[in-house]
Enzyme design. Structure first.
Site, PDB file in Angstrom:
ATOM      1  N   CYS A 114       0.815  -1.229   0.000  1.00  0.00           N
ATOM      2  CA  CYS A 114       0.000   0.000   0.000  1.00  0.00           C
ATOM      3  C   CYS A 114       0.845   1.273   0.000  1.00  0.00           C
ATOM      4  O   CYS A 114       0.354   2.336  -0.366  1.00  0.00           O
ATOM      5  CB  CYS A 114      -0.976  -0.002   1.170  1.00  0.00           C
ATOM      6  SG  CYS A 114      -2.161  -1.338   1.068  1.00  0.00           S
ATOM      7  N   HIS A 250      -3.400   7.550   1.806  1.00  0.00           N
ATOM      8  CA  HIS A 250      -3.790   6.196   1.423  1.00  0.00           C
ATOM      9  C   HIS A 250      -5.191   5.945   1.968  1.00  0.00           C
ATOM     10  O   HIS A 250      -5.482   6.252   3.118  1.00  0.00           O
ATOM     11  CB  HIS A 250      -2.794   5.199   2.009  1.00  0.00           C
ATOM     12  CG  HIS A 250      -3.199   3.779   1.805  1.00  0.00           C
ATOM     13  ND1 HIS A 250      -3.617   3.307   0.584  1.00  0.00           N
ATOM     14  CD2 HIS A 250      -3.256   2.735   2.673  1.00  0.00           C
ATOM     15  CE1 HIS A 250      -3.915   2.019   0.707  1.00  0.00           C
ATOM     16  NE2 HIS A 250      -3.711   1.653   1.956  1.00  0.00           N
ATOM     17  N   ASN A 280     -10.017   0.235  -0.456  1.00  0.00           N
ATOM     18  CA  ASN A 280      -8.551   0.278  -0.402  1.00  0.00           C
ATOM     19  C   ASN A 280      -7.990  -0.346  -1.683  1.00  0.00           C
ATOM     20  O   ASN A 280      -8.097  -1.557  -1.883  1.00  0.00           O
ATOM     21  CB  ASN A 280      -8.077  -0.484   0.844  1.00  0.00           C
ATOM     22  CG  ASN A 280      -6.565  -0.478   1.004  1.00  0.00           C
ATOM     23  OD1 ASN A 280      -5.827  -0.114   0.092  1.00  0.00           O
ATOM     24  ND2 ASN A 280      -6.102  -0.911   2.163  1.00  0.00           N
TER      25      ASN A 280
HETATM   26  C1  LIG Z   1     -10.610  -4.365   9.631  1.00  0.00           C
HETATM   27  C2  LIG Z   1     -11.334  -3.360  10.522  1.00  0.00           C
HETATM   28  C3  LIG Z   1     -12.315  -2.555   9.682  1.00  0.00           C
HETATM   29  C4  LIG Z   1     -12.102  -4.114  11.593  1.00  0.00           C
HETATM   30  O1  LIG Z   1     -12.750  -3.206  12.448  1.00  0.00           O
HETATM   31  P1  LIG Z   1     -12.694  -3.448  14.044  1.00  0.00           P
HETATM   32  O2  LIG Z   1     -13.506  -2.380  14.621  1.00  0.00           O
HETATM   33  O3  LIG Z   1     -11.233  -3.533  14.407  1.00  0.00           O
HETATM   34  O4  LIG Z   1     -13.424  -4.824  14.169  1.00  0.00           O
HETATM   35  P2  LIG Z   1     -12.887  -6.225  14.755  1.00  0.00           P
HETATM   36  O5  LIG Z   1     -11.867  -6.804  13.845  1.00  0.00           O
HETATM   37  O6  LIG Z   1     -12.517  -6.021  16.177  1.00  0.00           O
HETATM   38  O7  LIG Z   1     -14.201  -7.072  14.661  1.00  0.00           O
HETATM   39  C5  LIG Z   1     -15.362  -6.738  15.396  1.00  0.00           C
HETATM   40  C6  LIG Z   1     -16.430  -7.739  15.091  1.00  0.00           C
HETATM   41  O8  LIG Z   1     -16.921  -7.539  13.764  1.00  0.00           O
HETATM   42  C7  LIG Z   1     -16.895  -8.789  13.054  1.00  0.00           C
HETATM   43  N1  LIG Z   1     -16.644  -8.536  11.648  1.00  0.00           N
HETATM   44  C8  LIG Z   1     -15.441  -8.468  11.017  1.00  0.00           C
HETATM   45  N2  LIG Z   1     -15.631  -8.218   9.721  1.00  0.00           N
HETATM   46  C9  LIG Z   1     -16.952  -8.096   9.515  1.00  0.00           C
HETATM   47  C10 LIG Z   1     -17.746  -7.843   8.395  1.00  0.00           C
HETATM   48  N3  LIG Z   1     -17.223  -7.615   7.169  1.00  0.00           N
HETATM   49  N4  LIG Z   1     -19.077  -7.781   8.550  1.00  0.00           N
HETATM   50  C11 LIG Z   1     -19.653  -7.984   9.750  1.00  0.00           C
HETATM   51  N5  LIG Z   1     -18.932  -8.255  10.867  1.00  0.00           N
HETATM   52  C12 LIG Z   1     -17.612  -8.305  10.756  1.00  0.00           C
HETATM   53  C13 LIG Z   1     -15.779  -9.564  13.707  1.00  0.00           C
HETATM   54  O9  LIG Z   1     -15.936 -10.940  13.468  1.00  0.00           O
HETATM   55  C14 LIG Z   1     -15.947  -9.192  15.162  1.00  0.00           C
HETATM   56  O10 LIG Z   1     -17.007  -9.974  15.699  1.00  0.00           O
HETATM   57  P3  LIG Z   1     -16.894 -10.571  17.191  1.00  0.00           P
HETATM   58  O11 LIG Z   1     -16.810  -9.361  18.078  1.00  0.00           O
HETATM   59  O12 LIG Z   1     -18.160 -11.329  17.314  1.00  0.00           O
HETATM   60  O13 LIG Z   1     -15.644 -11.402  17.199  1.00  0.00           O
HETATM   61  C15 LIG Z   1     -10.323  -2.394  11.189  1.00  0.00           C
HETATM   62  O14 LIG Z   1      -9.575  -3.097  12.170  1.00  0.00           O
HETATM   63  C16 LIG Z   1      -9.390  -1.790  10.207  1.00  0.00           C
HETATM   64  O15 LIG Z   1      -9.775  -1.037   9.363  1.00  0.00           O
HETATM   65  N6  LIG Z   1      -8.089  -2.067  10.343  1.00  0.00           N
HETATM   66  C17 LIG Z   1      -7.090  -1.530   9.473  1.00  0.00           C
HETATM   67  C18 LIG Z   1      -7.077  -2.332   8.236  1.00  0.00           C
HETATM   68  C19 LIG Z   1      -6.318  -1.654   7.157  1.00  0.00           C
HETATM   69  O16 LIG Z   1      -6.442  -0.477   6.970  1.00  0.00           O
HETATM   70  N7  LIG Z   1      -5.538  -2.418   6.429  1.00  0.00           N
HETATM   71  C20 LIG Z   1      -4.842  -2.004   5.308  1.00  0.00           C
HETATM   72  C21 LIG Z   1      -3.684  -1.180   5.655  1.00  0.00           C
HETATM   73  S1  LIG Z   1      -2.816  -0.911   4.192  1.00  0.00           S
END
Ligand SMILES: CC(C)(COP(=O)(O)OP(=O)(O)OC[C@H]1O[C@@H](n2cnc3c(N)ncnc32)[C@H](O)[C@@H]1OP(=O)(O)O)[C@@H](O)C(=O)NCCC(=O)NCCS
Length: 323
Positions: A114, A250, A280
């Site tokens: 990225c 980004h 993304n």
């Molecule tokens: C991935 C991201 C959106 C997840 O959001 P979060 O608030 O951290 O959520 P969590 O991973 O803690 O998951 C929370 C819950 O949602 C659920 N969940 C995850 N993806 C889901 C989806 N697409 N739809 C519905 N529920 C979902 C999980 O299973 C979890 O459930 P649980 O509490 O029963 O275990 C966030 O962490 C993020 O954006 N991270 C950075 C990723 C990124 O930018 N990567 C690229 C960098 S180049």
């Protein structure tokens, strides 16, 4: 007089097919509400069978050449950032060269996921300022849809396909507010390989593999690293966050954009946001956002921009540019 790399023009390209959150919810256990609330994403473009990283990159490059008002034959350097090349080799940059009908130039890919576009900008800028080349195409292009595990709702909803490009030219610049790239700063920290990676590869499994990510941990590192590298690049240019007209970040997650802007005390209106419609697109995301804001008239000649990105590795970086 100081030689700087000036952005002559910008361009971008997206696959024809646009997929909404509701359409994804028919494939995996997710909802429009969850995706919008946690990420800000509403749509992403997904490449069809005829669309590849190389074709998207070539389309973005053509648009950038047109906006710059220069001929493809005047390009003597192509640096293409991608983690999803058309083939293991040759470099996708040479496929773009051939698609544009450029008979002789230097063309290669860089891989920093990225952050790839920021890495490509620093590489091209260094070569232009060293006098080795005069006019470069710098491209970020990806088809991440082909690396996604479509059964994994924690990753497949976050990414999309697309490409963006800029034309850079070495120019003698001077005066109070010189145009061009004023500073670049890159970082990598390989201790974090296992937080965001693909579980395949030529010399390991012999397969392409699928993207794997520990999203919450990536999030935490992203905000800290991005705020810090933006400050570093501004300090290198002798500038402050209050001098910035536009942040071109980004586009991983709207919450990362908000949190990073808050850390630098930057007004949210100064942050270019396209994550809602592109998701993304990895190395494509910064030049796609830049081109969108140039074309809709927000970014004007003379504006001070900070470009920033962070990705797998981890790698991260920022560039300060007077447009
Ligand atoms: C991935 C991201 C959106 C997840 O959001 P979060 O608030 O951290 O959520 P969590 O991973 O803690 O998951 C929370 C819950 O949602 C659920 N969940 C995850 N993806 C889901 C989806 N697409 N739809 C519905 N529920 C979902 C999980 O299973 C979890 O459930 P649980 O509490 O029963 O275990 C966030 O962490 C993020 O954006 N991270 C950075 C990723 C990124 O930018 N990567 C690229 C960098 S180049």
């Amino acid at each position: 007089m100081t030689v700087r790399s000036v952005i002559l023009g910008t361009g971008s390209a997206l696959p024809a097919q646009r997929v909404s959150n509701a359409e994804l919810a028919e494939r995996v256990d997710t909802s429009d509400e969850w995706i919008v609330e946690r990420t800000g994403i509403r749509f992403r473009h997904i490449a069809g069978p005829e669309e590849t990283t190389g074709t998207l990159a070539a389309d973005a490059a053509r648009a950038a050449l047109e906006s710059a008002g220069v001929e493809a034959s005047s390009i003597d350097l192509i640096v293409l950032a991608t983690a999803t090349p058309d083939q293991t080799f040759p470099a996708t940059a040479t496929r773009v060269q051939s698609a544009l009908g450029i008979l002789d130039c230097v063309a290669f890919d860089v891989a920093a996921v990225c952050s790839g576009f920021l890495y490509a900008v620093q590489v091209a800028d260094s070569m232009l300022r060293a006098g080795v080349h005069r006019r470069a195409l710098v491209i970020g292009a990806e088809t991440f849809s082909r690396l996604l595990d479509w059964e994994d709702r924690t990753t497949c909803v976050l990414f999309g396909d697309g490409a963006g490009a800029i034309v850079l030219e070495a120019q003698d610049t001077d005066g109070e507010a010189p145009q061009g790239i004023l500073s670049t700063k890159l970082h990598a920290d390989g201790r974090y390989n296992d937080l965001l990676y693909v579980d395949g590869g030529v010399s390991t499994t012999g397969t392409v593999g699928k993207l794997r990510m520990k999203g919450r941990e990536v999030f935490r590192h992203a905000v800290t690293n991005l705020a810090s590298v933006m400050n570093e690049s501004l300090a290198m240019a002798g500038l402050q966050p209050s001098d910035v007209d536009w942040v071109v970040p980004h586009q991983a997650n709207a919450r990362i954009l908000d949190a990073t802007a808050r850390k630098l005390d930057l007004a949210p209106e100064k942050v270019i946001v396209t994550v809602d419609r592109h998701a993304n697109t990895s190395a494509g995301s910064v030049p796609l956002a830049l081109d969108a804001a140039v074309r809709d008239g927000r970014i004007q000649r003379g504006d001070l921009l900070v470009l920033e990105a962070m990705g797998g590795g981890f790698t991260w970086g920022a560039a300060v540019v007077r447009f």
